[in-house]
Design a protein around this motif. Structure first.
Motif, PDB file in Angstrom:
ATOM      1  N   LEU A 114       0.840  -1.296  -0.012  1.00  0.00           N
ATOM      2  CA  LEU A 114       0.057   0.032  -0.029  1.00  0.00           C
ATOM      3  C   LEU A 114       0.801   1.387  -0.186  1.00  0.00           C
ATOM      4  N   THR A 115       0.529   2.226  -0.896  1.00  0.00           N
ATOM      5  CA  THR A 115       1.169   3.432  -0.879  1.00  0.00           C
ATOM      6  C   THR A 115       0.317   4.566   0.311  1.00  0.00           C
ATOM      7  N   LEU A 116       1.098   5.188   1.145  1.00  0.00           N
ATOM      8  CA  LEU A 116       0.172   6.176   2.159  1.00  0.00           C
ATOM      9  C   LEU A 116       0.424   7.370   1.509  1.00  0.00           C
ATOM     10  N   ARG A 117      -0.559   8.164   2.117  1.00  0.00           N
ATOM     11  CA  ARG A 117      -0.451   9.796   1.849  1.00  0.00           C
ATOM     12  C   ARG A 117       0.616  10.166   2.593  1.00  0.00           C
ATOM     13  N   ASP A 118       1.494  11.480   2.240  1.00  0.00           N
ATOM     14  CA  ASP A 118       2.483  11.906   2.778  1.00  0.00           C
ATOM     15  C   ASP A 118       2.269  13.116   3.678  1.00  0.00           C
ATOM     16  N   ASP A 119       0.750  13.482   3.697  1.00  0.00           N
ATOM     17  CA  ASP A 119       0.376  14.941   4.298  1.00  0.00           C
ATOM     18  C   ASP A 119      -0.215  14.792   5.450  1.00  0.00           C
ATOM     19  N   VAL A 120      -0.355  13.521   6.107  1.00  0.00           N
ATOM     20  CA  VAL A 120      -0.921  13.335   7.403  1.00  0.00           C
ATOM     21  C   VAL A 120      -0.479  13.279   8.524  1.00  0.00           C
ATOM     22  N   THR A 121      -0.927  14.088   9.690  1.00  0.00           N
ATOM     23  CA  THR A 121      -0.124  14.215  10.952  1.00  0.00           C
ATOM     24  C   THR A 121      -1.361  13.847  12.016  1.00  0.00           C
ATOM     25  N   PHE A 122      -0.725  13.305  13.061  1.00  0.00           N
ATOM     26  CA  PHE A 122      -1.615  12.752  14.285  1.00  0.00           C
ATOM     27  C   PHE A 122      -1.608  14.013  14.979  1.00  0.00           C
ATOM     28  N   SER A 123      -2.860  13.998  15.926  1.00  0.00           N
ATOM     29  CA  SER A 123      -3.289  14.883  16.802  1.00  0.00           C
ATOM     30  C   SER A 123      -2.051  15.328  17.739  1.00  0.00           C
ATOM     31  N   ASP A 124      -1.066  14.757  18.024  1.00  0.00           N
ATOM     32  CA  ASP A 124      -0.128  15.278  18.593  1.00  0.00           C
ATOM     33  C   ASP A 124       1.152  16.138  17.906  1.00  0.00           C
TER      34      ASP A 124
END
Length: 456
Positions: A114-124
């Protein structure tokens, strides 16, 4: 194991009573379900603009907010608020991109990349990477969640690089993509896999963040909009409030008092009263409810080890009466868990066990239980009148039920743990027969609670 599942004629005695039941979403005037990609709703106050607060009635408190312990079904709204899954499913059960934008199997379907998005951040504030996804998958597989067995075929999950995840399987798993749209596919920071702190303080990349100060654990859970969310089109409200109603009367009072905008119905017989309060109901054929004869080897209750006793129970139960009492007119009596549109559905099975108390008593006598026997069953989840009816029908053929009153969260864990030899419960209809079998029938499945197999 569900004795309703064997299609071979010589196994007819092992089936049990059940019926399909419609899930009812009772929605306030001009409001619709809006959690994580569902249809957009409106303000909780009934206006025409998005924003403000959605007040959602839920039927159980969350067991744990930790992704590696996540439950689905009635607890999915909590998880969908704070986490993203690797993939998502459309209302038509089509697999769609989410955290993963592309996915591909190798030739023998034992490796999924799977190729994941590179623009996602966690709530921390930390970045979500393939390492987090790999740790989350393995954490769920090994973490003791009630349905962790859905990932039993996963031998490894590794990060090839920051945005590439590889899942290795011992054998092909036809439902894996579907599982990755649900609790097995939720992603949390790698360091929280197995960390008990996440049970009350989740860190996710989802559209909302749990407000622990405003939340009253077990009663009301408050979520605020994640201002850094990567997909703002999914954020239809500034705030979500999930209020817990484990009692049908309390839920009905909340609807009539306009305390919720959206809810599912605990007791379908109350739906007309909810509609009379100005709400709109949306029935969906989502679940089946049935009598689970789990202890088919007689481990806890020896009588159930005799096939004639299990046959007798089937004849003792009046499916039509139970469907009316529990389904409120929204149920369809059946003898199998497969829906009518399923390739595994066999119409002839539904005619096998007509209500016949006299035949039930004869079978019990043939099995050596002319004076009946006692059995302990859990009571809860469904309206009390439903269990009264069940107990009365069994008593008419000599079976005495000793009821244990159990809350919903304990109800599930007790059943899955094999505490009760037979029970009445409700489970979902899965998107595919293979997935349903792996969850409810196979020897290692979650809801084959005594892990019984019939090799012949």
């Amino acid at each position: 194991m569900y004795s309703a599942l064997h299609a071979r004629p010589e196994g007819a005695e092992e089936r049990t009573m059940m019926f399909k039941i419609q899930k009812m979403a009772v929605v306030g005037i001009a409001a619709a379900l809006a959690l994580t990609g569902c249809a957009a709703g409106t303000t909780g106050s009934g206006g025409d603009e998005e924003g403000d607060t959605l007040r959602l009635g839920v039927v159980t408190p969350v067991s744990s907010f930790a992704a590696w312990q996540a439950r689905w079904a009635n607890e999915s709204p909590y998880m969908q608020a704070v986490y993203d899954s690797l993939l998502t499913a459309s209302p038509e059960n089509e697999i769609e991109a989410n955290l993963a934008t592309k996915w591909e199997y190798n030739d023998d379907n034992t490796e999924l990349t799977l190729t994941l998005r590179d623009d996602v951040t966690f709530s921390d504030g930390s970045a979500l990477t393939a390492e987090d996804a790999a740790a989350s998958l393995l954490g769920f597989r090994d973490g003791g969640a009630s349905d962790s067995t859905v990932l039993a075929s996963v031998t490894d999950a590794t990060a090839v690089d920051a945005t590439t995840l590889k899942i290795t399987l011992a054998e092909p798993n036809p439902a894996l993509l579907t599982y990755l749209t649900q609790n097995a596919g939720l992603v949390a920071p790698a360091e929280l896999a197995g960390d008990d702190a996440a049970a009350t303080k989740p860190v996710g990349s989802g559209p909302y963040v749990l407000d622990t100060d405003a939340t009253v654990v077990g009663s009301s859970y408050v979520f605020t909009k994640n201002e850094d969310y990567w997909n703002p089109d999914r954020q239809h409200y500034d705030e979500l409030v999930l209020s817990v109603y484990t009692d049908p009367t309390a839920l009905l009072n909340a609807v009539q008092g306009k305390q919720v905008d959206v809810t599912t119905a605990l007791d379908l017989t109350t739906v007309p009263q909810m509609e009379a309060a100005g709400y709109t109901s949306y029935p969906v054929d989502l679940n089946w409810a049935g009598f689970l004869l789990s202890d088919r080897e007689g481990t806890v209750t020896p009588a159930l080890g005799d096939v004639k006793v299990r046959q007798a129970i089937n004849y003792a139960l009046d499916r039509d009466a139970l469907s009316d009492a529990i389904g409120g007119g929204y149920g369809t009596p059946t003898a199998q868990i497969f829906p009518t549109f399923s390739p595994s559905y066999d119409e002839s099975l539904d005619a096998l066990y007509a209500y016949d108390p006299e035949k039930a008593r004869d079978l019990l006598a043939e099995a050596g239980y002319a004076d009946g026997f006692e059995v302990t069953m859990p009571r809860g989840v469904f309206p009390a009148a439903s269990f009264t009816l069940l107990g009365d029908q069994l008593a008419q053929v000599g079976i005495t039920v000793n009821w244990d009153d159990v809350q919903l969260n304990d109800y599930i864990s007790n059943l899955v743990g094999g505490k009760y030899p037979m029970s009445f419960f409700q489970l979902q209809q899965d998107p595919s027969d293979w997935q349903l079998a792996q969850f409810q029938i196979a020897p290692t499945s979650t809801w084959n609670t005594f892990h019984v197999s019939t090799p012949e």
